[in-house]
Design a protein around this motif. Structure first.
Motif, PDB file in Angstrom:
ATOM      1  N   TYR A 146      -8.175   4.974  -8.864  1.00 49.39           N
ATOM      2  CA  TYR A 146      -8.260   3.514  -8.848  1.00 49.39           C
ATOM      3  C   TYR A 146      -6.942   2.917  -8.339  1.00 49.39           C
ATOM      4  CZ  TYR A 146     -12.712   3.462 -11.321  1.00 49.39           C
ATOM      5  OH  TYR A 146     -14.044   3.623 -11.656  1.00 49.39           O
ATOM      6  N   GLY A 147      -5.829   3.555  -8.698  1.00 51.99           N
ATOM      7  CA  GLY A 147      -4.534   3.117  -8.182  1.00 51.99           C
ATOM      8  C   GLY A 147      -4.449   3.280  -6.683  1.00 51.99           C
ATOM      9  N   PHE A 148      -4.880   4.460  -6.183  1.00 58.40           N
ATOM     10  CA  PHE A 148      -4.897   4.676  -4.740  1.00 58.40           C
ATOM     11  C   PHE A 148      -5.815   3.657  -4.058  1.00 58.40           C
ATOM     12  CE2 PHE A 148      -3.995   9.346  -5.785  1.00 58.40           C
ATOM     13  CZ  PHE A 148      -2.637   9.191  -5.542  1.00 58.40           C
ATOM     14  N   GLY A 149      -6.945   3.371  -4.710  1.00 58.49           N
ATOM     15  CA  GLY A 149      -7.888   2.413  -4.145  1.00 58.49           C
ATOM     16  C   GLY A 149      -7.316   1.009  -4.065  1.00 58.49           C
ATOM     17  N   LEU A 150      -6.555   0.604  -5.098  1.00 61.22           N
ATOM     18  CA  LEU A 150      -5.927  -0.717  -5.084  1.00 61.22           C
ATOM     19  C   LEU A 150      -4.926  -0.815  -3.930  1.00 61.22           C
ATOM     20  CD1 LEU A 150      -5.431  -3.500  -6.291  1.00 61.22           C
ATOM     21  CD2 LEU A 150      -3.802  -2.450  -7.888  1.00 61.22           C
ATOM     22  N   LEU A 157       4.383  -2.354  -9.771  1.00 63.44           N
ATOM     23  CA  LEU A 157       3.899  -2.866 -11.056  1.00 63.44           C
ATOM     24  C   LEU A 157       2.374  -2.805 -11.158  1.00 63.44           C
ATOM     25  CD1 LEU A 157       6.195  -6.000 -11.543  1.00 63.44           C
ATOM     26  CD2 LEU A 157       6.552  -3.665 -12.346  1.00 63.44           C
ATOM     27  N   SER A 158       1.691  -3.345 -10.146  1.00 61.90           N
ATOM     28  CA  SER A 158       0.234  -3.463 -10.249  1.00 61.90           C
ATOM     29  C   SER A 158      -0.478  -2.131 -10.057  1.00 61.90           C
ATOM     30  CB  SER A 158      -0.285  -4.486  -9.231  1.00 61.90           C
ATOM     31  OG  SER A 158       0.095  -4.116  -7.918  1.00 61.90           O
ATOM     32  N   VAL A 159      -0.097  -1.378  -9.026  1.00 61.22           N
ATOM     33  CA  VAL A 159      -0.747  -0.092  -8.773  1.00 61.22           C
ATOM     34  C   VAL A 159      -0.459   0.878  -9.911  1.00 61.22           C
ATOM     35  CG1 VAL A 159      -0.841   1.905  -7.229  1.00 61.22           C
ATOM     36  CG2 VAL A 159      -0.751  -0.399  -6.271  1.00 61.22           C
ATOM     37  N   GLY A 160       0.789   0.870 -10.393  1.00 59.23           N
ATOM     38  CA  GLY A 160       1.145   1.746 -11.506  1.00 59.23           C
ATOM     39  C   GLY A 160       0.359   1.425 -12.767  1.00 59.23           C
ATOM     40  N   LEU A 161       0.151   0.136 -13.030  1.00 53.10           N
ATOM     41  CA  LEU A 161      -0.591  -0.270 -14.229  1.00 53.10           C
ATOM     42  C   LEU A 161      -2.070   0.117 -14.115  1.00 53.10           C
ATOM     43  CD1 LEU A 161      -0.504  -1.741 -16.938  1.00 53.10           C
ATOM     44  CD2 LEU A 161      -1.002  -3.876 -15.708  1.00 53.10           C
ATOM     45  N   VAL A 162      -2.664  -0.126 -12.960  1.00 51.39           N
ATOM     46  CA  VAL A 162      -4.073   0.227 -12.756  1.00 51.39           C
ATOM     47  C   VAL A 162      -4.276   1.729 -12.902  1.00 51.39           C
ATOM     48  CG1 VAL A 162      -5.894   0.371 -11.000  1.00 51.39           C
ATOM     49  CG2 VAL A 162      -4.661  -1.778 -11.345  1.00 51.39           C
ATOM     50  N   ALA A 163      -3.354   2.516 -12.324  1.00 51.59           N
ATOM     51  CA  ALA A 163      -3.471   3.974 -12.437  1.00 51.59           C
ATOM     52  C   ALA A 163      -3.335   4.423 -13.889  1.00 51.59           C
ATOM     53  CB  ALA A 163      -2.402   4.644 -11.578  1.00 51.59           C
ATOM     54  N   GLY A 182      -4.998  -3.520  -0.736  1.00 56.88           N
ATOM     55  CA  GLY A 182      -3.849  -4.269  -0.244  1.00 56.88           C
ATOM     56  C   GLY A 182      -3.698  -4.132   1.266  1.00 56.88           C
ATOM     57  N   MET A 183      -3.845  -2.901   1.782  1.00 55.17           N
ATOM     58  CA  MET A 183      -3.710  -2.695   3.213  1.00 55.17           C
ATOM     59  C   MET A 183      -4.849  -3.347   3.979  1.00 55.17           C
ATOM     60  SD  MET A 183      -1.647  -1.500   5.414  1.00 55.17           S
ATOM     61  CE  MET A 183      -2.054  -2.776   6.615  1.00 55.17           C
ATOM     62  N   LEU A 184      -6.052  -3.352   3.400  1.00 56.10           N
ATOM     63  CA  LEU A 184      -7.184  -4.026   4.034  1.00 56.10           C
ATOM     64  C   LEU A 184      -6.905  -5.523   4.177  1.00 56.10           C
ATOM     65  CD1 LEU A 184     -10.066  -3.968   5.165  1.00 56.10           C
ATOM     66  CD2 LEU A 184     -10.895  -4.213   2.814  1.00 56.10           C
ATOM     67  N   LEU A 185      -6.320  -6.122   3.145  1.00 52.85           N
ATOM     68  CA  LEU A 185      -5.945  -7.540   3.223  1.00 52.85           C
ATOM     69  C   LEU A 185      -4.922  -7.762   4.337  1.00 52.85           C
ATOM     70  CD1 LEU A 185      -5.624  -8.431  -0.576  1.00 52.85           C
ATOM     71  CD2 LEU A 185      -7.404  -9.199   1.017  1.00 52.85           C
ATOM     72  N   GLY A 186      -3.971  -6.836   4.447  1.00 48.63           N
ATOM     73  CA  GLY A 186      -2.985  -6.937   5.516  1.00 48.63           C
ATOM     74  C   GLY A 186      -3.629  -6.874   6.890  1.00 48.63           C
ATOM     75  N   SER A 216       0.829  -1.211   0.000  1.00 47.11           N
ATOM     76  CA  SER A 216       0.000   0.000   0.000  1.00 47.11           C
ATOM     77  C   SER A 216       0.856   1.251   0.000  1.00 47.11           C
ATOM     78  CB  SER A 216      -0.938  -0.010   1.212  1.00 47.11           C
ATOM     79  OG  SER A 216      -0.224   0.138   2.426  1.00 47.11           O
ATOM     80  N   TYR A 217       1.917   1.264   0.826  1.00 50.32           N
ATOM     81  CA  TYR A 217       2.733   2.476   0.955  1.00 50.32           C
ATOM     82  C   TYR A 217       3.500   2.779  -0.331  1.00 50.32           C
ATOM     83  CZ  TYR A 217       6.370   5.700   2.394  1.00 50.32           C
ATOM     84  OH  TYR A 217       7.217   6.781   2.463  1.00 50.32           O
ATOM     85  N   TYR A 218       4.209   1.778  -0.869  1.00 49.67           N
ATOM     86  CA  TYR A 218       5.018   2.017  -2.059  1.00 49.67           C
ATOM     87  C   TYR A 218       4.170   2.163  -3.309  1.00 49.67           C
ATOM     88  CZ  TYR A 218       9.467   1.529   0.275  1.00 49.67           C
ATOM     89  OH  TYR A 218      10.549   1.757   1.081  1.00 49.67           O
ATOM     90  N   GLY A 219       2.988   1.503  -3.309  1.00 50.00           N
ATOM     91  CA  GLY A 219       2.082   1.709  -4.430  1.00 50.00           C
ATOM     92  C   GLY A 219       1.612   3.146  -4.502  1.00 50.00           C
ATOM     93  N   MET A 220       1.221   3.701  -3.361  1.00 48.34           N
ATOM     94  CA  MET A 220       0.790   5.096  -3.313  1.00 48.34           C
ATOM     95  C   MET A 220       1.959   6.045  -3.564  1.00 48.34           C
ATOM     96  SD  MET A 220       0.608   8.004  -1.301  1.00 48.34           S
ATOM     97  CE  MET A 220       0.927   7.455   0.362  1.00 48.34           C
ATOM     98  N   ARG A 221       3.135   5.727  -3.020  1.00 46.56           N
ATOM     99  CA  ARG A 221       4.312   6.582  -3.186  1.00 46.56           C
ATOM    100  C   ARG A 221       4.719   6.696  -4.649  1.00 46.56           C
ATOM    101  NH1 ARG A 221       9.637   4.927  -3.460  1.00 46.56           N
ATOM    102  NH2 ARG A 221      11.270   6.372  -2.757  1.00 46.56           N
TER     103      ARG A 221
END
Length: 521
Positions: free
Chosen positions: A185-189, A172-178, A193-197, A33-38
């Motif tokens: 949608y990227g922020f949401g993904l 990879l995944s958050v960047g692709l979705v965004a 991830g954090m919810l799963l954690g 979640s952190y690096y995806g948003m970053r």
């Protein structure tokens, strides 16, 4: 005792407590979640504002975006200090991690809302969440093992693999979705991830009942009081005078500093003034010359940490924007998302962590220079050399109007190799030199230096708007290499000041811990 009646927290999987894997997946999703948003942060802030378009950003200037990026990444690390203090003194690590995970889930969820209030609120919640979770989950990993359990190092190796996997897959995944569906949608993904954690962590509580609990009365009373140290400051006229002068200058900066965040800098300088006073009082209260000499070396290691992250964190700021705006990202007719380059760091860590650790171990076995100070200085130099490739990229851009992707990849490779030389070593070296009775306070100062380095990175990135990327990248290369060489030139007197803190160390074969102890800055 059979597995049928063995308590849940004593059950094992692949030779390690099951609780380790609970924390592994919790941290993996937190880093996801952190690096995806970053990876999206500066790109989103500088993207053009468009009507009813999922690719619409905030339309900020590069200066504004990098300034906020610097404040944000600094505060993430600074919040680790109160986060650790609250856990150690009040609620324990287990509850702190739960609170942090909830705050992070809420923060990423709010970031998915397309509104400026949601953006600021989400960032604030993420800062608070990381501050509560980051310093405490690693402590819980150590608590899973008894003091002399030989599995502890391997346990940390497994845990840090989770950090790297989370960072790599997020980019990879958050960047692709965004890139396909839009920023939010990227922020949401990242939030999913954090919810799963959080779900994994709550489900696995039965495997963690013996770690991270509320501190006992004896544990609380053993900590050094900040109030005691600051009260002693008023009994020391020279130190008090220095702090007062620094505070006055900080207030002056708040009133006169040019720019929209002048009071932000004023408050930062006030905090640094108080930290300076704290460091002086610790030095004054040390016992004997050995402790004082080691303390001086410790302060130099803090300076190296600050310099390293001030240069390295261009990765998420200036270099991220460079990938978006000035890099030819076409590959076989498809444009590679700029955020994907943020995954290079974690990917290279997974590939080279053990190799770098083994290199230093073999060097030490051969009797060659392999002290922590030397490794850290070499790390700064290698990281600095990585900016040479950004110089080449800038020259190519000036000549052709775009630069090749491989320059960024090579820069990230050298930055990662430098990181593997410095970051796991610096934290270990810090624990060897810090006075035992001030260890908790000094670890807070360590993270503060890391956070300040992140803010310095933002300030350097801002300067590129006027100076240009070529001058900034070239300047970072020259400064980092010269700084590292200066430390190497001073190596002998500095090692004398450590009074043999590392002389009795031996190299343990087949120990992978050091190589993985980094993805997470």
């Amino acid at each position: 005792m059979s597995d049928l009646v063995k308590p849940a927290h004593k059950k094992e999987l692949f030779g390690h407590p099951v609780g380790l894997y609970v924390l592994f997946f919790t941290e993996m999703w937190e880093r996801f979640s952190y690096y995806g948003m970053r990876a999206l942060l500066t790109l989103y802030m500088t993207a053009q504002t468009l009507e009813n378009d999922p690719q619409s950003g905030l339309g900020w200037t590069k200066t504004e975006a990098l300034a906020l990026y610097g404040w944000y990444t600094m505060l993430v690390y600074l919040m680790s200090i109160p986060g650790g203090f609250i856990a150690d003194r009040l609620i324990g690590q287990k509850k702190a991690v739960t609170i942090g995970a909830i705050l992070l889930t809420a923060g990423h969820g709010v970031l998915a809302i397309d509104a400026i209030w949601a953006y600021y609120t989400g960032l604030g919640l993420v800062i608070l969440g990381v501050g509560m979770l980051k310093p405490n989950i690693s402590t819980m990993v150590g608590g899973l093992y008894k003091q002399n359990d030989i599995r502890r190092d391997k346990g940390f190796s497994i845990f840090y693999v989770g950090i790297n996997l989370g960072s790599f897959t997020a980019s990879l995944s958050v960047g692709l979705v965004a890139a396909i569906y839009g920023w939010h949608y990227g922020f949401g993904l990242a939030g999913i991830g954090m919810l799963l954690g959080l779900i994994v962590y709550l489900y696995g509580q039965r495997f963690l009942i013996h770690v991270g609990n509320e501190p006992t009365v004896e544990e609380k009373s053993s900590d050094v009081s900040l109030a005691t140290l600051f009260s002693q400051l008023f009994k020391s006229p020279l130190q008090l005078g220095i702090v007062v002068v620094l505070l006055v200058l900080s207030l002056y900066a708040g009133f006169t500093f040019e720019g929209p965040d002048n009071w932000g800098y004023g408050i930062l300088f006030i905090v640094l003034s108080l930290v300076t006073g704290l460091m002086m009082m610790i030095y004054k209260n040390l016992n004997g010359q050995v402790e004082k000499d080691r303390y001086v070396v410790l302060l130099l290691s803090l300076l190296m940490v600050l310099v390293f992250w001030g240069c390295f964190e261009q990765m998420g700021g200036l270099m991220n924007l460079y990938a978006e705006e000035k890099t030819n990202r076409m590959f076989m007719g498809w444009e590679v998302p700029a955020a994907w380059f943020q995954g290079a760091n974690a990917g290279f860590i997974i590939l080279f962590a053990v190799l770098v650790a083994n290199f230093w171990a073999k060097r030490k076995l051969k009797g060659k220079e392999a002290s922590s100070l030397f490794k850290m200085a070499v790390g700064v130099i290698i990281m600095g050399v990585g900016f040479v490739y950004m110089v080449f990229a800038s020259l190519q851009y000036e000549a052709n109007g775009s630069s090749a992707m491989y320059w960024l990849v090579l820069a990230y490779l050298f930055h990662t190799l430098g990181e593997l030389c410095l970051s796991p070593v610096s934290l270990s070296f810090f624990t060897k030199l810090a006075p035992v009775r001030y260890m908790a306070l000094m670890m807070g100062v360590y993270w503060a230096a890391t956070g300040l380095g992140n803010k310095v990175a933002g300030i350097i990135g801002e300067s590129s708007v006027k100076a240009g990327e070529l001058k900034v990248f070239g300047g970072l290369f020259i400064f980092a290499v010269l700084f590292g060489l200066l430390v190497i030139l001073l190596l002998k007197p500095l090692k004398r000041l450590t009074h043999g803190a590392e002389d009795k160390e031996t190299v343990v074969q087949d120990d992978e811990t050091e190589g993985f102890e980094l993805a997470d800055h």
